[in-house]
Structure formats: C-alpha cells, structure tokens
Design an enzyme around this catalytic site. Structure first.
Site, PDB file in Angstrom:
ATOM      1  N   TYR A  21       0.853  -1.186   0.000  1.00 49.45           N
ATOM      2  CA  TYR A  21       0.000   0.000   0.000  1.00 49.45           C
ATOM      3  C   TYR A  21       0.886   1.231   0.000  1.00 49.45           C
ATOM      4  O   TYR A  21       1.881   1.309   0.732  1.00 49.45           O
ATOM      5  CB  TYR A  21      -0.890   0.012   1.243  1.00 49.45           C
ATOM      6  CG  TYR A  21      -2.036  -0.978   1.173  1.00 49.45           C
ATOM      7  CD1 TYR A  21      -2.756  -1.146  -0.011  1.00 49.45           C
ATOM      8  CD2 TYR A  21      -2.394  -1.723   2.278  1.00 49.45           C
ATOM      9  CE1 TYR A  21      -3.812  -2.042  -0.073  1.00 49.45           C
ATOM     10  CE2 TYR A  21      -3.451  -2.627   2.225  1.00 49.45           C
ATOM     11  CZ  TYR A  21      -4.153  -2.785   1.040  1.00 49.45           C
ATOM     12  OH  TYR A  21      -5.192  -3.663   0.981  1.00 49.45           O
ATOM     13  N   HIS A 171     -11.291   4.739   5.712  1.00 50.33           N
ATOM     14  CA  HIS A 171     -10.187   3.818   5.431  1.00 50.33           C
ATOM     15  C   HIS A 171      -9.783   2.964   6.631  1.00 50.33           C
ATOM     16  O   HIS A 171      -8.803   2.227   6.559  1.00 50.33           O
ATOM     17  CB  HIS A 171      -8.989   4.608   4.881  1.00 50.33           C
ATOM     18  CG  HIS A 171      -9.230   5.090   3.487  1.00 50.33           C
ATOM     19  ND1 HIS A 171      -9.856   6.274   3.215  1.00 50.33           N
ATOM     20  CD2 HIS A 171      -8.965   4.519   2.285  1.00 50.33           C
ATOM     21  CE1 HIS A 171      -9.958   6.424   1.905  1.00 50.33           C
ATOM     22  NE2 HIS A 171      -9.433   5.381   1.317  1.00 50.33           N
ATOM     23  N   ARG A 201      -5.342   7.208  -9.821  1.00 52.86           N
ATOM     24  CA  ARG A 201      -4.639   6.054  -9.286  1.00 52.86           C
ATOM     25  C   ARG A 201      -5.430   4.806  -9.645  1.00 52.86           C
ATOM     26  O   ARG A 201      -6.607   4.886  -9.977  1.00 52.86           O
ATOM     27  CB  ARG A 201      -4.456   6.158  -7.775  1.00 52.86           C
ATOM     28  CG  ARG A 201      -5.714   6.041  -6.968  1.00 52.86           C
ATOM     29  CD  ARG A 201      -5.430   6.111  -5.470  1.00 52.86           C
ATOM     30  NE  ARG A 201      -4.771   4.909  -4.983  1.00 52.86           N
ATOM     31  CZ  ARG A 201      -5.405   3.868  -4.446  1.00 52.86           C
ATOM     32  NH1 ARG A 201      -6.718   3.874  -4.333  1.00 52.86           N
ATOM     33  NH2 ARG A 201      -4.745   2.815  -4.017  1.00 52.86           N
ATOM     34  N   ASN A 203      -6.622   1.030  -8.324  1.00 53.87           N
ATOM     35  CA  ASN A 203      -6.759   0.121  -7.201  1.00 53.87           C
ATOM     36  C   ASN A 203      -7.161  -1.236  -7.778  1.00 53.87           C
ATOM     37  O   ASN A 203      -7.816  -1.306  -8.805  1.00 53.87           O
ATOM     38  CB  ASN A 203      -7.838   0.629  -6.245  1.00 53.87           C
ATOM     39  CG  ASN A 203      -7.830  -0.145  -4.957  1.00 53.87           C
ATOM     40  OD1 ASN A 203      -6.788  -0.260  -4.310  1.00 53.87           O
ATOM     41  ND2 ASN A 203      -8.964  -0.715  -4.590  1.00 53.87           N
ATOM     42  N   GLU A 243      -9.952  -0.620 -10.460  1.00 48.82           N
ATOM     43  CA  GLU A 243     -10.694   0.629 -10.396  1.00 48.82           C
ATOM     44  C   GLU A 243      -9.780   1.758 -10.837  1.00 48.82           C
ATOM     45  O   GLU A 243      -8.705   1.953 -10.266  1.00 48.82           O
ATOM     46  CB  GLU A 243     -11.142   0.904  -8.952  1.00 48.82           C
ATOM     47  CG  GLU A 243     -12.108  -0.136  -8.411  1.00 48.82           C
ATOM     48  CD  GLU A 243     -12.505   0.154  -6.969  1.00 48.82           C
ATOM     49  OE1 GLU A 243     -11.889   1.032  -6.324  1.00 48.82           O
ATOM     50  OE2 GLU A 243     -13.441  -0.512  -6.487  1.00 48.82           O
ATOM     51  N   TYR A 294      -7.648  -9.151   3.413  1.00 52.72           N
ATOM     52  CA  TYR A 294      -8.499  -7.971   3.204  1.00 52.72           C
ATOM     53  C   TYR A 294      -9.144  -7.982   1.822  1.00 52.72           C
ATOM     54  O   TYR A 294     -10.310  -7.628   1.658  1.00 52.72           O
ATOM     55  CB  TYR A 294      -7.690  -6.682   3.405  1.00 52.72           C
ATOM     56  CG  TYR A 294      -8.488  -5.440   3.081  1.00 52.72           C
ATOM     57  CD1 TYR A 294      -9.489  -4.984   3.956  1.00 52.72           C
ATOM     58  CD2 TYR A 294      -8.274  -4.739   1.899  1.00 52.72           C
ATOM     59  CE1 TYR A 294     -10.241  -3.869   3.652  1.00 52.72           C
ATOM     60  CE2 TYR A 294      -9.027  -3.624   1.588  1.00 52.72           C
ATOM     61  CZ  TYR A 294     -10.008  -3.195   2.467  1.00 52.72           C
ATOM     62  OH  TYR A 294     -10.761  -2.090   2.148  1.00 52.72           O
ATOM     63  N   LYS A 295      -8.396  -8.405   0.828  1.00 53.32           N
ATOM     64  CA  LYS A 295      -8.930  -8.408  -0.528  1.00 53.32           C
ATOM     65  C   LYS A 295      -9.811  -9.627  -0.820  1.00 53.32           C
ATOM     66  O   LYS A 295     -10.306  -9.788  -1.933  1.00 53.32           O
ATOM     67  CB  LYS A 295      -7.776  -8.329  -1.549  1.00 53.32           C
ATOM     68  CG  LYS A 295      -7.104  -6.938  -1.603  1.00 53.32           C
ATOM     69  CD  LYS A 295      -6.074  -6.873  -2.697  1.00 53.32           C
ATOM     70  CE  LYS A 295      -5.239  -5.600  -2.665  1.00 53.32           C
ATOM     71  NZ  LYS A 295      -5.912  -4.443  -3.304  1.00 53.32           N
TER      72      LYS A 295
END
Ligand code: HEM
Ligand code: FES
Lengths: 318, 319
Positions: A21, A171, A201, A203, A243, A294-295
């Site tokens: 990250y 977040h 950006r 993601n 994204e 998390y993903k």
C-alpha cells in the site's frame, strides 16, 4: 461484466513485482474525469436499474451537498462534450441548459442551479449518463467528509454505512493503513489537491465471478462464489477488478470529486499476456497475508496459484 | 520542474480604486468559461518580465459564480521590485496573461456559527468573496476594517452599499483603531479571520491566543513568498557508508534510483508524498508542495523527487 475492449487498453495496475500500500497517485495526462467504453450501453442499463431498484444502497446525500452536486454536473457535462462531441452536447442560454445524450437518444432540460427544474438531485441525474461511480468529498474545516455519493459498483463496501464519514474513518478497515501513518499522509495529499491539476490512481482486487455490483449489502449473493473456485475453473471464474480512480478539486465548494471506473478481466484473459502472467504470479506469491485476507482472496488462493503455475508452464512449453 | 496548468486571460478593464490600488478585470476568451470559486480564493498571476517569469498571488474579488470574468485588486507597494509595480505601470487593457486556477488557502469554516472578519488595508480583498458566499448561504458575519482614511479605503463604496449593516470602519486619520478587545465579546462558535500586514495579523493572532481562543477558530491569510530555486550539486551519505553524488541536472530521487536504491515514488513532482525519506543531518532545501511548514522546518525528512540539500551533504537513514 467482462472486458470486451482491446486488451492493450486494459488498465493493468502493476509496475513492480511486489505490491505494497502506498500513495500511488499520479497527475493525469489527459484531465478528463469520465471514459466511455464499448460497454457503455450495457453498463448504463445495469446502473439505472440498480439506481431505481435500490436507491438507498446506490445513492446518498447530505442536504448541504447540493451546490457541490451542481459543480459535478457542470464538470462532467463539460468533459463529456469536449471528449465525446459526437455522443454528447449541451445548449446553454444563461442558466437554461439542454443536455443531449445521443448514445441513449435522450434530451434533458433544466435550469442550472435550480433544483426544482430536475425531477431528482443533480448528482443523481448526472449519474444516469456516466459509467463511473461518483463520490463527493466535502472539505469542512481541516478534514474531508463523504457528503454525497452515487455508488452502484462498489468493491465490497457500503455507501449507506459510509455517508457523512471522515476520510480516515472510511479507510479504517484497511490493514496497516493507520499504523503506517498512510492515512494521514494521503489526507494531507488530498487537502492540497488543486483545481486544474487532477490525479488518478489504480486500485485492484480479485473476485470470484464477474458482477460489477458487489456491495457489502449483497455479499450473501456473490461472496459464496469464492468457495467454488478450483484450479480447473479459476481462469474463467476469477477476475481481476481494477478501479481507475480520479481526483478532481472542485473550486466552487473547495471540495473533491472522487470518481471510480471499474473494469473486470478474467484471469484467462490476463494470462494471454505473458509478462502480466509472470508478474501477477510473483505479486500474489509475495503478497502479505493481511492484504490477501483484506482483498478476500484467502479462500481460493491455493487453487489460484495452481492455475497460474499451470499457465506459466504452458507458456514455457510453447 | 513542475509547472501548474494555467488559464489564458485578457485584461478588459482597469479601475483606479484609490491612490495606491487598482482593480483589474480579467476575461477569458469568448465561448470559454472561468471556473467558479469559493469565498476566500486567490489566483497566481504569471507576469512575463525581461528577467523572467514573476508569479504573484491575488485574492479574487469578483462574484464566485461569475464565469465570464475575474477581478483582482492590486496595491502598489513601495518596496515592490516587480509584481505590483508591473501591474500598476505596465499592464494595459487588452494585455494577455496566464493565471492559475483558483486556489483557496483561506476557506470559510464549515462549522462556525458566526464569522468575524478583521481586515487592514489591502487585506480586505479575500473578505469580499467570503461575504458574498455567506450572504448567499444566509449565514451571519461582521466586518471590522481598518484603513488610513475613507479616501484610501479600497471597496469603501461597495461595502457600504452591500454590507452596511455588517461593516465597521476604523480610520487611523481619525485616530480610530480596531480594539482587540472585540475578540472577548464573540459568542461561542464564532470564527475570526485576520488579513492585512504581517504586524496586524500577528497582533490579533496573539490577542486571540492570550484570550484562550481555540486554535481552530482562528484563521489567517498569508501568501507564501516566491520561492527562489538555487540548484547546486551535493552528496548523499547512506547508512552503509556509501556516498552518492547528485549533480545539478538530476533529482536526488533519480540519483538514488540509478544507484539501485529501492525508493518508492509516484508523482515525481513533490505532491504525493510517496518518496519521503528520513534525514539525519544536513540542511534541506524544500521545494515540495506536500509537507506542512512545521514538517519542513523540522528538517528531518525530504521528498527527493524535487527537494535538495542546502549544505554540501545530507546524511540519510537509508541503507
Ligand atoms: C478521497 C476519496 C477516497 C474515497 C472516498 C475512498 C474510499 C475508499 C473506500 C470506501 C475503501 C474501502 C474500505 C472498506 O474496506 O470499507 C477504500 C479502500 C482503499 N483506499 Fe480509498 N478512498 C479515497 C481516496 C484514496 C486515495 C487517494 C488513496 C491513495 C492511496 C486510497 C487508498 C485506498 C486503499 C489502498 C484501499 C484498500 C483497497 C484494497 O486493498 O482493495 N484511497 N477507499
Ligand atoms: S514522488 Fe510524489 S512527492 Fe516525490
């Protein structure tokens, strides 16, 4: 909804063979907030159905966001007509605007700044013409708050839950973000965002299935597919979800427009590019466990790695 | 080096507001629109001079929703070596120039229940658009405005015409000054805003502090002084004992990357904060737009994509 365009145009998100990250934002070369892709019609149909069937899930706004919403309407229409003049146009006479969407053969008349001239809120209206999800972050004193948003294609989060929240609280679920001080750094970056210099950006995450509308509220419908991934079907079933996120300072309300354009690519398609396949495999092999978790990849990571290894061997053999 | 995107405008009128202040109207080409802006916003103006580009900041005094033109007010400063002198003596109706998009470093507080503006001299300018915004939103405010005399008071007529109920003037010629005592009488939830000469701002900021005003309720406008970029070569010394030479032509980030150091980066223009590195010793010349003033003054971190060393050497924590 699968990627149907040219693979060369897919927003492949990696530049190194490791992933951490970080603030991976870069200044945009072409300062346009929206993109019309080959699946425009299909996605607009889906988006409009979601907006009308599940308004509270897909649309939220606080009363003081209206001026900012008009600002978004002005920015998006300006970008649509300058980038796609063959598809969109506008006629303005003082504050009377007539907006034409030639792809959908629609015409909308309204008085700019007059809420009563539309049958809905300004952000809700313009959402019906762009593929992007649109989030309005209002700068209030020294922080950013999610004061309005249209969200049909979330990657497992809830707009209804996040409305009115501050940037850092939004977040909060991300592992390590707070501990590493990244949330403060990114907030500092956003507070300094300037009009005229937009940023973007990428993601990414992975998902089982090809649904665009993966809201937290409907997890029970799409989350279970994770259990069905095998090394045999991973190429078809698992998709990388990228994204393209864009950040524009809105000078009238000194706030920020955050737009999200979601693209899905099956691993089968991704594997047709040899370098992507190799790099993606390396990234997954090395990805920290808390990010894997998390993903939402933990469930099927083993099958996935098997699939990728097979693909790599196949490539080597040819 | 980073160059911000600009808008091209033309001067369409010049009005002598007072003996020392001129108002300039800036128009965008027909068919185009200027961005709307929020109360308290300013622009940078780019003036071409034989010695190079002069960048100066001025508050916008036109209506925030007027997309056809902007207005700025420029005071001729006696000490001026460039900016205001050029505006006053060289700029003519019809001249073209580049300006930045509107920026706001002096925004109205969202949570304030009442706003009180303290202005001295040309410090009145940001308050013009702020008062407009508050009026449009139906919020309450007052203005305390110090000037030498009515004759020298910029926007005097405009203010008395539009905001007579909210405004109070203090002319030093009549021996009137704004008493800092006023600060004591504001109700809880009031936010105060100061703009004027440095001494004026300091005086009021100190008074507010002494009264125990919450820091977040005190706002002040300061325009950052123009940055001079002196670029010279320097050395970076690493934890490993290795030294890396950064010459004039390259950024410190590029030098580190060339030597195989794995420094993360993204924007390369000093804005995203990704390339930040800790510094142990050495004087840093900060050229970024990311670190706050306090963070820069602490002299313990650097954004190597744009910033450099003032000293001959920087000693770094990295391996
Ligand atoms: C200002 C607009 C932004 C909004 C509204 C926003 C919103 C969100 C939301 C809702 C999530 C999901 C959190 C959850 O799990 O519930 C998220 C995740 C995340 N955001 Fe943001 N964000 C913004 C800007 C940024 C920026 C500028 C960065 C820069 C690095 C960033 C980095 C991330 C990362 C790394 C994740 C985790 C994603 C993943 O691993 O899949 N966000 N954001
Ligand atoms: S790379 Fe963005 S600040 Fe240095």
């Amino acid at each position: 909804m699968k990627w149907t365009g040219d693979l060369a145009h897919f927003p492949y998100p990696f530049k190194d063979s490791t992933y951490r990250y970080s603030n991976n934002s870069i200044p945009m070369k072409q300062p346009f907030c929206i993109e019309v892709t080959p699946s425009y019609k299909k996605e607009m149909l889906l988006k409009r159905k979601l907006l009308s069937d599940h308004p509270e899930r897909c649309y939220q706004s606080l009363p003081h966001s209206i001026t900012g919403q008009w600002e978004i309407v002005e920015l998006l229409i300006d970008h649509l007509i300058s980038q796609y003049p063959q598809h969109f146009s506008v006629e303005k006479e003082n504050n009377s605007w007539i907006f034409f969407n030639k792809i959908l053969d629609e015409k909308v008349e309204f008085i700019f700044g007059d809420e009563n001239s539309l049958s809905c809120e300004p952000l809700f209206f313009i959402s019906h013409h762009v593929q992007e999800d649109l989030i309005y972050m209002r700068q209030r004193d020294d922080d950013l708050y999610l004061d309005a948003g249209q969200l049909c294609f979330p990657a497992n989060w809830s707009l209804a839950f996040n409305i009115g929240m501050k940037f850092k609280n939004i977040h909060h679920p991300i592992p390590g973000f707070k501990e590493e001080g990244l949330d403060q750094r990114i907030l500092q970056f956003l507070m300094r965002l300037e009009a005229g210099t937009p940023w973007e950006r990428l993601n990414w995450s992975l998902m089982a299935g090809d649904r665009l509308d993966t809201s937290l509220e409907t997890f029970d419908q799409w989350g279970k597919l994770r259990k069905h991934v095998t090394r045999e079907n991973a190429g078809e079933l698992v998709h990388i979800r990228v994204e393209v996120q864009k950040l524009f300072r809105l000078p009238r309300t000194n706030s920020i427009l955050f737009s999200i354009h979601t693209h899905l690519l099956s691993l089968e398609q991704l594997s047709t590019n040899r370098e992507w396949l190799q790099q993606f495999y390396e990234i997954l092999s090395e990805l920290h466990a808390h990010i894997v978790e998390y993903k939402g990849i933990s469930h099927y990571k083993a099958s996935l790695m098997h699939y990728l290894e097979e693909q790599l061997e196949r490539v080597k053999a040819t | 080096m980073y160059k911000e995107s600009t808008l091209s405008v033309q001067i369409s009128s010049i009005v002598q507001e007072t003996e020392h202040v001129k108002r300039f109207t800036l128009e965008i080409a027909k068919g185009k629109q200027l961005p709307r802006f929020s109360g308290g916003s300013h622009i940078s103006t780019y003036l071409e001079t034989p010695k190079g580009l002069l960048v100066r900041q001025y508050s916008l005094t036109s209506h925030p929703d007027d997309c056809s033109h902007y207005e700025i007010a420029v005071r001729l400063s006696e000490a001026s070596k460039g900016g205001s002198r050029i505006w006053h003596q060289s700029m003519k109706v019809g001249d073209h120039l580049q300006i930045s998009y509107p920026k706001n470093h002096f925004p109205l507080s969202f949570k304030a229940r009442h706003h009180v503006f303290y202005a001295a001299g040309i410090g009145i300018t940001p308050f013009i658009s702020m008062m407009q915004e508050l009026r449009d939103k139906g919020q309450t405010f007052e203005l305390h405005y110090a000037s030498k005399s009515k004759q020298y008071c910029s926007f005097y007529e405009f203010i008395t015409q539009h905001y007579s109920e909210q405004s109070h003037f203090y002319f030093s010629e009549d021996n009137h000054r704004i008493p800092t005592l006023f600060l004591e009488n504001h109700l809880v939830g009031t936010h105060v805003y100061f703009c004027g000469p440095e001494t004026f701002i300091e005086h009021f900021v100190k008074a507010a502090k002494d009264l125990g005003y919450p820091k977040k309720s005190v706002h002040q406008e300061r325009f950052s002084p123009p940055q001079l970029k002196r670029v010279k070569p320097f050395k970076v010394s690493l934890k490993s004992g290795n030294e890396i030479w950064v010459d004039e032509k390259q950024s410190m980030l590029d030098a580190l990357l060339q030597h195989g150091l794995n420094v993360p980066y993204s924007c390369k223009v000093g804005r995203c904060g990704t390339c930040e590195l800790p510094v142990i010793t050495g004087d840093i010349d900060h050229f970024d737009f990311f670190l706050s003033e306090d963070q820069q003054n602490a002299q313990n971190c650097i954004l190597p994509c744009v910033s450099r060393a003032k000293s001959d050497k920087l000693v770094m924590e990295i391996k």
